[in-house]
Design an enzyme around this catalytic site. Structure first.
Site, PDB file in Angstrom:
ATOM      1  N   SER A 157      13.012 -28.691  21.808  1.00 48.67           N
ATOM      2  CA  SER A 157      12.219 -29.907  21.553  1.00 48.67           C
ATOM      3  C   SER A 157      10.816 -29.641  22.207  1.00 48.67           C
ATOM      4  CB  SER A 157      13.065 -31.123  21.757  1.00 48.67           C
ATOM      5  OG  SER A 157      13.410 -31.247  23.250  1.00 48.67           O
ATOM      6  N   ASP A 158      10.770 -29.453  23.542  1.00 46.20           N
ATOM      7  CA  ASP A 158       9.410 -29.715  24.139  1.00 46.20           C
ATOM      8  C   ASP A 158       8.490 -28.555  23.804  1.00 46.20           C
ATOM      9  OD1 ASP A 158      11.141 -27.842  25.605  1.00 46.20           O
ATOM     10  OD2 ASP A 158      10.759 -28.554  27.512  1.00 46.20           O
ATOM     11  N   CYS A 159       9.323 -27.180  23.348  1.00 50.02           N
ATOM     12  CA  CYS A 159       8.350 -25.963  23.039  1.00 50.02           C
ATOM     13  C   CYS A 159       7.841 -26.593  21.600  1.00 50.02           C
ATOM     14  CB  CYS A 159       9.290 -24.817  22.867  1.00 50.02           C
ATOM     15  SG  CYS A 159       9.908 -24.203  24.429  1.00 50.02           S
ATOM     16  N   GLU A 190       4.967 -29.238  22.255  1.00 48.88           N
ATOM     17  CA  GLU A 190       3.731 -28.389  22.861  1.00 48.88           C
ATOM     18  C   GLU A 190       2.770 -27.758  21.751  1.00 48.88           C
ATOM     19  OE1 GLU A 190       2.697 -29.640  25.579  1.00 48.88           O
ATOM     20  OE2 GLU A 190       4.591 -30.386  26.460  1.00 48.88           O
TER      21      GLU A 190
END
Length: 763
Positions: free
Chosen positions: A485-487, A490
């Site tokens: 999710s965070d990759c 970003e």
């Protein structure tokens, strides 16, 4: 000399395949003819310097590839070093020069395909199982030649503690798990029982025996020692493959477990079901004598099942778990292993386990979700078919997992190419990019676009316990296949920010449908409580943690929501809503509102947020404050913002920096670095958090002090010093992201310059 190769693999190996023409692939090759005398001397000096200072700075500075890339880029730092004496004020010019020096250095480190390489290691339990697997299968010398083995030995020696043991990671105190694994690894690599640099083996064996011998190794170690023949399977708590035959609706089904744990126990259950033991060689017989306090034949294996050294035991088993293990061991396993059940049920269970192993391998191009899992899956494939293509495909991807630095050769978790690139792009954009960085941004943009996962896992992926991946980004490259999710957030942020710039500077915009896919993926990972998970939605109940068998980790059984993931996705959705206000507007608006509520609910009484993927409260608070600021929360209108700011200001050191110990993660309370030292990257995180919380409008002095610390820490070439570990995982497993120090300090200086010098006035 060792050379880092980028994007190679096409046509070289019939067992090597890629979804993306190997974009982002990183492999190391030894070229005996490479390098001038001066370059070889510089490498040897880097190795000597690391070894001499290894007790002071544990992580490598990752100098080998940086020397190579800087030469290839013909890099020369032309901006003079910035000097700030005592109480001297920082001027706009000095801040700009320090920033430009950092940006120039960072830009020179970009790979030809647009990503930023870097070491992604830390744990000391990753390399030995790879060596064990290749030793058992008879491929050790085929895969690793003398130069490989020399660098592996260097790495093991460099990270041995003074007491003779090895820590769970390179900064931790010695534990039985990694001390045993590394001792056996040294012996397999040809070191004698009393040999090795500074009597490495003798000292390690003394540590092991003084702590009870290897019967006190935790469960994962018991599995590997059983496979090797140094321990007996009857001393391992059962992990029968029949678990995969249970109906999925059962709450204890491992298909609902945390992805890394699930895929780890697929091959472990296969190995356990087979009770596989490699060839008992003379070396194995010697190791049986060296590592046990009593004769091998006299060991009470049933008693040994529950033994674990106190140094290793972070998550003690609840009584209910041990009762379940005892029942499985005493009643269930003997029944499943008996005829005719073993011919009917066990045979089917082993086939199902192997089906899942092959599925995960194929969908990750044999990189597998991580190196712990790869070693186990590779061994299982060999046991299933020693001459089969599955095992050969695993061998072909081993180079992707290896890394070489001045401290030797190590096995990586996997790669961090996309993660580094996403942060590097944001740092460059914050620096007010100029002509010399336009090409850098264009190449990075190209890498990000090419690295997006374009399809879901193959076939009926839900029946294989997988979630959608289409539209996501991985931590590394497209071939890895595992959405995060965070990759994703970003990378999507970068694509959207770059889309607002002229295409002659940043290249063609990402296809809008691809952005829609990324939004769909991110939204699918939001839980009812508003938080975002990392890889998959939450499927299991929290009480399943009672069955956590690892000893070493906390929160290992279920996926859960993270402050950092929630903040990253929140920031991406806010930008998306601004640029594309007509797409799924109500869903996104509601998602943002719930995410804000989740972040605020996770704030601790001291104003901080726990960071699950970085060290620790500094990292978590940086993400939290940036997420709240993205939605318009300010120091004046949000109590959480005020409390978060006060937390950071209260822990700022006298030198202007911030420095937090990795012990904050397992202890779950803020612990400063010894001697109140400051860390330049953690200072950058705290500084950016304060800037996003509007600190420049209230009191610039904390920001000036932080900026002065960063500027005065800058090295002659524009880089920043390597200090402590900065990454974290599962509370106890610390990670080394070597490129963090090249990205975050310039990024913080860029944000500082914008906040502190609105009118370009001197301080």
């Amino acid at each position: 000399m060792w050379r880092l190769k980028v994007g190679e693999g096409k046509g070289k190996d019939p067992y090597l395949f890629s979804s993306n023409n190997f974009v982002g692939r990183q492999t190391w090759e030894f070229d005996p003819k490479a390098g001038t005398r001066e370059e070889r001397t510089a490498v040897e000096e880097a190795r000597r310097s690391f070894f001499d200072n290894r007790s002071r700075v544990k992580p490598s500075s990752d100098l080998l590839w940086k020397m190579q890339f800087l030469k290839e880029a013909k890099f020369e730092q032309v901006i003079p070093p910035v000097k700030i004496d005592g109480g001297e004020a920082i001027t706009y010019e000095k801040a700009t020069n320090a920033l430009r020096r950092g940006v120039a250095f960072l830009s020179a480190l970009q790979a030809s395909d647009g990503h930023w390489p870097g070491e992604f290691t830390g744990p000391l339990c990753m390399l030995p199982p790879l060596v064990f697997c290749l030793y058992i299968t008879g491929h050790l010398e085929e895969v690793f030649d003398a130069e490989h083995r020399k660098e592996m030995l260097r790495y093991i020696y460099c990270h041995q503690n003074e007491d003779g043991g090895w820590g769970f990671h390179i900064e931790s105190k010695s534990i039985m798990f990694t001390t045993t694994l590394n001792y056996i690894c040294l012996r397999i690599l040809g070191v004698g029982p009393d040999g090795g640099l500074e009597n490495a083996c003798k000292r390690a064996r003394q540590w092991i025996l003084s702590h009870g011998g290897v019967i006190y190794i935790p469960c994962w170690g018991k599995v590997w020692l059983s496979v090797l023949g140094i321990y007996d399977w009857s001393g391992v708590n059962p992990m029968p493959p029949e678990i995969w035959l249970l109906p999925y609706f059962l709450p204890i089904h491992l298909g609902k477990a945390f992805s890394y744990t699930r895929i780890t126990y697929m091959p472990i259950s296969y190995l356990y079901g087979k009770k596989f033991v490699g060839q008992i060689t003379p070396l194995i017989m010697q190791l049986r004598e060296e590592l046990h306090l009593q004769p091998y034949e006299e060991i009470n294996w049933n008693k040994a099942r529950h033994l674990c050294a106190k140094e290793d035991k972070y998550y003690p088993h609840p009584l209910v778990q041990d009762l379940i293990w005892d029942a499985l061991h005493t009643f269930v396993e003997p029944l499943l292993a008996s005829w005719p059940i073993n011919k009917l049920v066990r045979k089917k269970a082993l086939q199902v386990a192997m089906k899942h192993i092959h599925y995960e391998d194929e969908n990750s191009h044999y990189i597998t979700i991580g190196c712990i899992e790869k070693n186990l899956c590779m061994l299982a494939c060999w046991i299933d078919n020693p001459d089969g293509n599955h095992f050969k495909k695993h061998l072909s991807r081993i180079p992707d997992m290896m890394w070489v630095a001045e401290d030797g050769m190590k096995m990586q978790c996997f790669g961090s190419q996309l993660w580094m690139t996403g942060f590097a792009v944001q740092a460059l954009l914050a620096s007010d990019p100029r002509d010399e960085t336009y090409d850098v941004l264009r190449r990075a943009h190209d890498y990000i676009k090419k690295s997006q996962v374009r399809d879901n896992p193959s076939g009926d992926f839900k029946s294989m316990y997988r979630h959608i991946s289409k539209g996501g980004w991985t931590l590394s490259d497209r071939d890895h296949g595992w959405q995060v999710s965070d990759c994703t957030a970003e990378a999507a942020k970068c694509c959207m920010l770059l889309s607002t710039m002229p295409t002659d500077i940043t290249g063609e915009k990402i296809n809008l449908e691809q952005l829609y896919d990324s939004v769909n993926l991110m939204l699918s990972l939001q839980s009812e409580n508003g938080g975002f998970t990392a890889w998959e939605p939450v499927r299991a109940y929290k009480w399943m943690e009672l069955m956590n068998p690892t000893d070493l980790f906390a929160n290992a059984m279920t996926e859960r929501e993270y402050t950092e993931c929630t903040s990253a996705v929140l920031q991406a959705l806010v930008i998306f809503n601004q640029l594309y206000p007509d797409h799924r507007t109500k869903e996104i608006t509601k998602s943002i509102e719930k995410a804000v509520q989740f972040i605020e609910s996770k704030q601790l009484r001291d104003g901080s947020w726990y960071g699950s993927w970085g060290i620790c409260f500094t990292y978590g608070t940086w993400f939290a404050l940036c997420g709240l600021a993205a939605i318009g929360k300010t120091y004046n209108n949000c109590l959480s913002m005020r409390d978060g700011v006060h937390f950071l200001l209260n822990i700022q050191n006298e030198d202007g920096g911030w420095g937090e110990s990795y012990m904050s993660c397992p202890e779950q309370r803020y612990i400063p670095l010894e001697g109140n030292r400051s860390n330049v990257v953690q200072t950058a995180w705290a500084m950016m958090a304060l800037i996003h919380a509007g600190q420049a409008k209230r009191d610039l002095i904390p920001l000036h002090s932080a900026a002065k610390f960063i500027i005065t820490s800058q090295l002659e070439n524009g880089d920043f010093p390597q200090q402590e570990l900065l990454g974290a995982s599962m509370s106890t497993c610390m990670l080394h992201y070597s490129t963090y120090k090249d990205i975050f300090p310039p990024w913080a200086l860029a944000e500082y310059r914008k906040a502190a010098f609105i009118h370009h006035a001197d301080l």
